[in-house]
Design an enzyme around this catalytic site. Structure first.
Site, PDB file in Angstrom:
ATOM      1  N   HIS A 120      -4.756   1.661  -1.740  1.00  0.00           N
ATOM      2  CA  HIS A 120      -4.230   1.006  -0.535  1.00  0.00           C
ATOM      3  C   HIS A 120      -2.709   0.852  -0.566  1.00  0.00           C
ATOM      4  O   HIS A 120      -2.100   0.494   0.443  1.00  0.00           O
ATOM      5  CB  HIS A 120      -4.906  -0.354  -0.317  1.00  0.00           C
ATOM      6  CG  HIS A 120      -4.536  -1.398  -1.329  1.00  0.00           C
ATOM      7  ND1 HIS A 120      -5.450  -1.911  -2.222  1.00  0.00           N
ATOM      8  CD2 HIS A 120      -3.367  -2.042  -1.593  1.00  0.00           C
ATOM      9  CE1 HIS A 120      -4.863  -2.818  -2.987  1.00  0.00           C
ATOM     10  NE2 HIS A 120      -3.600  -2.912  -2.626  1.00  0.00           N
ATOM     11  N   ASP A 172      -1.155   3.458 -17.359  1.00  0.00           N
ATOM     12  CA  ASP A 172      -0.244   2.915 -16.352  1.00  0.00           C
ATOM     13  C   ASP A 172       1.172   3.369 -16.682  1.00  0.00           C
ATOM     14  O   ASP A 172       1.397   4.074 -17.671  1.00  0.00           O
ATOM     15  CB  ASP A 172      -0.329   1.386 -16.289  1.00  0.00           C
ATOM     16  CG  ASP A 172      -0.072   0.845 -14.880  1.00  0.00           C
ATOM     17  OD1 ASP A 172       0.900   1.303 -14.242  1.00  0.00           O
ATOM     18  OD2 ASP A 172      -0.819  -0.036 -14.423  1.00  0.00           O
TER      19      ASP A 172
END
Length: 346
Positions: A262, A224
């Site tokens: 998304h 990340d």
């Protein structure tokens, strides 16, 4: 006829009034969490009267009991708490006491199933503010978060460590709801020749930790942004590394991404998937967990999202093939607040 029309008008007006005050429940819920009402009653061990509750709340005393009564009345109406009556010893009078309704267990801090971080995060101004700009989002390619705060979501989080920590805790909370179903219902997804796995955008590592525990033969990596990895705890048998998924992703047999695509538009999704295809080993795959749009779903989030939606039946297929993959398989999960599915991309 006039009476009938007036009744219909009142019923329709009531629908609008309910929508106008739709914010009330989430903000009363936020107040209950801030006041630690669920913890206070839980720690007391038995139902509490209003004066007892007021005297134990972790806020400046004295508490305005009239205001607290109104809050508790609304929380009872929301079916988060129960109000019971108990007889007193004198004059046959009764006293009202409050106890936890079943959903209130999720409002207790520290429990494995606690949803407190989600309540505080989703009702915070930085996630509410973009909704006030929804009209602006209908023109052009407007990013509502950037419109509201003048910077990207990632930059905002990097500049606000407390909010970043709460957001990561919320993602961990949500991951707990989905990950259990993931590892229990989708064993074949992780047992098919996978020796290494990278969780891209894995936050504080809730999902990859569960995968590593359930499948100890898989060497797992949490990947990340630097400020996210910096706030993530050490996880046994999981390697942590930071970077930008648009620039580079560690090589592995499987690339795992949960609720990542998304958040991006189509072109960016294709970029991410292409990057995954470049680094996944021969015979490997990309494992996505995403909401599959269902136009028949009663959940409001299935109808409207501020970010782009991954409609796998229409748009997702196009993105997968545009990134150079040749096939995919979808498995519906039983858990989660909305229709979450596992998509294996080959």
């Amino acid at each position: 006829m006039e009476v009938v029309n007036q009744q219909v008008d009142q019923e329709n007006q009531a629908i609008i009034w309910r929508q106008i005050y739709g914010f009330a429940e989430s903000l009363v819920l936020k107040c209950a969490v801030q006041l630690e009402i669920a913890e206070t009653i839980h720690n007391h061990g038995k139902p509490m009267s209003l004066p007892e509750l007021a005297s134990k709340l972790p806020i400046d005393q004295p508490v305005n009991t009239n205001s607290l009564y109104r809050v508790m009345r609304y929380l009872v109406h929301m079916k988060l708490f129960n109000m019971e009556t108990f007889p007193t010893l004198d004059n046959g009078q009764v006293i009202e006491k409050y106890s936890l309704a079943p959903p209130a267990k999720y409002l207790i801090r520290g429990s494995e199933q606690s949803m407190v971080p989600a309540v505080l995060c989703i009702t915070d101004e930085y996630l509410v503010a973009p909704w006030h700009l929804l009209k602006e989002g209908l023109t052009g390619n407007c990013n509502l978060f950037e419109k509201a705060f003048g910077k990207s979501f990632d930059d905002y989080m990097g500049d606000n460590p407390e909010k970043n920590q709460n957001f990561n805790e919320t993602m961990a909370c949500y991951s707990n709801l989905v990950t259990s179903a993931l590892v229990n219902e989708c064993k074949s997804v992780f047992c098919d020749g996978i020796n290494t796995l990278v969780d891209v955008g894995g936050g504080t590592g809730t999902a990859v930790s569960a995968i590593s525990k359930a499948f100890p033969n898989i060497k797992c990596t949490l990947f990340d942004l630097p400020h996210v990895i910096g706030d993530s705890p050490e996880i046994p048998n999981v390697t942590k590394t930071s970077g930008d998924m648009f620039k580079s992703i560690p090589t592995a047999d499987a690339i795992f991404m949960k609720n990542i695509l998304h958040d991006w538009d189509d072109d960016e999704c294709v970029q991410i998937l292409k990057r995954c295809k470049e680094v996944v080993s021969k015979g490997g795959k990309v494992i996505l967990v995403e909401m599959i749009m269902d136009t028949d779903s009663a959940h409001p989030y299935s109808k409207l999202r501020l970010t782009s939606d991954l409609d796998m039946l229409k748009n997702g297929k196009k993105l997968i093939y545009a990134a150079g993959f040749s096939s995919y398989k979808i498995t519906q999960l039983s858990a989660g607040f909305a229709a979450q599915s596992v998509i294996e991309v080959y």
